[in-house]
Design an enzyme around this catalytic site. Structure first.
Site, PDB file in Angstrom:
ATOM      1  N   SER A 111       0.833  -1.208   0.000  1.00  0.00           N
ATOM      2  CA  SER A 111       0.000   0.000   0.000  1.00  0.00           C
ATOM      3  C   SER A 111       0.860   1.247   0.000  1.00  0.00           C
ATOM      4  CB  SER A 111      -0.894  -0.001   1.248  1.00  0.00           C
ATOM      5  OG  SER A 111      -1.515   1.249   1.440  1.00  0.00           O
ATOM      6  N   TYR A 139      -2.177   0.022   9.895  1.00  0.00           N
ATOM      7  CA  TYR A 139      -2.388  -0.569   8.571  1.00  0.00           C
ATOM      8  C   TYR A 139      -1.126  -0.432   7.723  1.00  0.00           C
ATOM      9  CZ  TYR A 139      -3.926  -1.000   3.739  1.00  0.00           C
ATOM     10  OH  TYR A 139      -4.020  -1.366   2.427  1.00  0.00           O
TER      11      TYR A 139
END
Length: 338
Positions: free
Chosen positions: A130, A155
């Site tokens: 990501s 995350y």
């Protein structure tokens, strides 16, 4: 891709569904895996699965990859040639309230996938990372050659951990791994917790939309079809060791092991207020804005350098925000009968 089945994890998820469908369209056999968890409305996942479940060459397993024994059994029985690992606990803000979900889904499950790939002698693992790994970095555009040591959310930290774990397995067991840093993916069948979906839903319902950082956010919105092309082409190019890699000046994007990292982004940051204006035009409705401060864990801007992706796999995303939003709105109106 070579002969043999492709294991796609997160096959009922947003990106996983599109990758699976594209592989099936190309005549490939796909083993799909998804836990079908309730992070967002499972009916959308069920609807995606309904689109592909009866396709020739597709086999589906409802499985939580954090379950070590069942994951090992899957790899032992399926013996996939390639793995495209897209299953994850997504969402920056959710990681502030349910951090354990990220360790289970993004760390424990990823280790089980790595072990499965090792035991089954998988020829290439391609996995989702990501843009969140860049965190506090402000040098634009974000490059895989720069460090990514300061993520701002659990995350982002879990995705950076995936990259480091993959490198260890590439080094220790000669497992080719390629990590793909996705930049704000959007489009038909998209996740309901993402801005475009939330904005569309609220505008059509006549409700105000929450706009963080008072709209001064810029995101490298990347259309789903472009992401799918990047994923499949990266999977086709098996990661190899870089003979020029220098431990005295280590390049984070490569290694003496068969390990690679790529950005997949549109390389054209869009201001959030512009996205809203494009969406208003497509919907034919004006939005009511609730301007809010920056949220914890968020970053003000993302911008991908995709020169390495273009050089190595011959592709760079190019769908404009206007075209991408138009296609999303058309899907939304059809799917929800609006």
């Amino acid at each position: 891709m070579s002969d043999g089945p492709v294991l796609v994890t997160g096959a009922a998820g947003f990106i996983g569904f599109h990758v699976t469908r594209t592989l099936l369209d190309a005549g490939r056999s796909v083993i799909g895996v998804d836990s079908m968890n309730a992070y967002y409305d499972p009916t959308l996942k069920e609807a995606r699965l309904e689109e592909i479940k009866d396709r020739r060459g597709f086999v589906f397993h409802r499985l939580d990859l954090a379950d070590r024994d069942r994951t090992a059994e899957l790899f032992s029985a399926a013996r996939p040639r390639r793995v495209v690992h897209l299953a994850a606990q997504a969402g920056v803000r959710h990681s502030l309230t349910d951090p354990h979900a990220y360790v289970d889904a993004n760390i424990v499950a990823f280790l089980n996938v790595l072990e499965g790939c090792r035991s089954a002698a998988v020829e290439h693992l391609t996995y989702a990372s990501s843009s969140s790994v860049y965190g506090a970095d402000t040098a634009m555009p974000f490059s895989t050659h720069q460090g990514a040591g300061h993520p701002l959310s659990l995350y982002g930290a879990s995705k950076r951990a995936n990259e480091l774990m993959a490198h260890c397995y590439s080094h220790l067991f000669a497992l080719p791994t390629t990590g793909l840093r996705f930049f704000t993916v959007y489009g038909p069948w998209g996740r309901p917790d993402m801005a475009l979906f939330l904005f569309t839903q609220a505008i059509l319902a006549g409700k105000p939309i929450k706009v963080f950082n008072e709209g001064r956010m810029r995101r490298d919105f990347t259309y789903i079809d472009d992401v799918v092309q990047g994923v499949i082409r990266a999977s086709d190019r098996i990661a190899a060791a870089d003979a020029q890699w220098d431990g005295a000046h280590p390049d984070p994007a490569g290694s003496t092991a068969p390990f690679r990292l790529y950005n997949i982004g549109n390389s054209e940051p869009v201001e959030l207020l512009h996205l809203i204006a494009v969406l208003e035009k497509e919907l034919g409705h004006k939005a009511s804005l609730e301007l809010l401060p920056m949220q914890r864990g968020d970053v003000p801007e993302t911008f991908a350098d995709v020169s390495e992706l273009e050089r190595d796999v011959g592709f760079r995303p190019s769908t404009s925000i206007e075209e991408g939003v138009r296609r999303f709105v058309a899907w939304y109106r059809t799917h929800y009968g609006v």
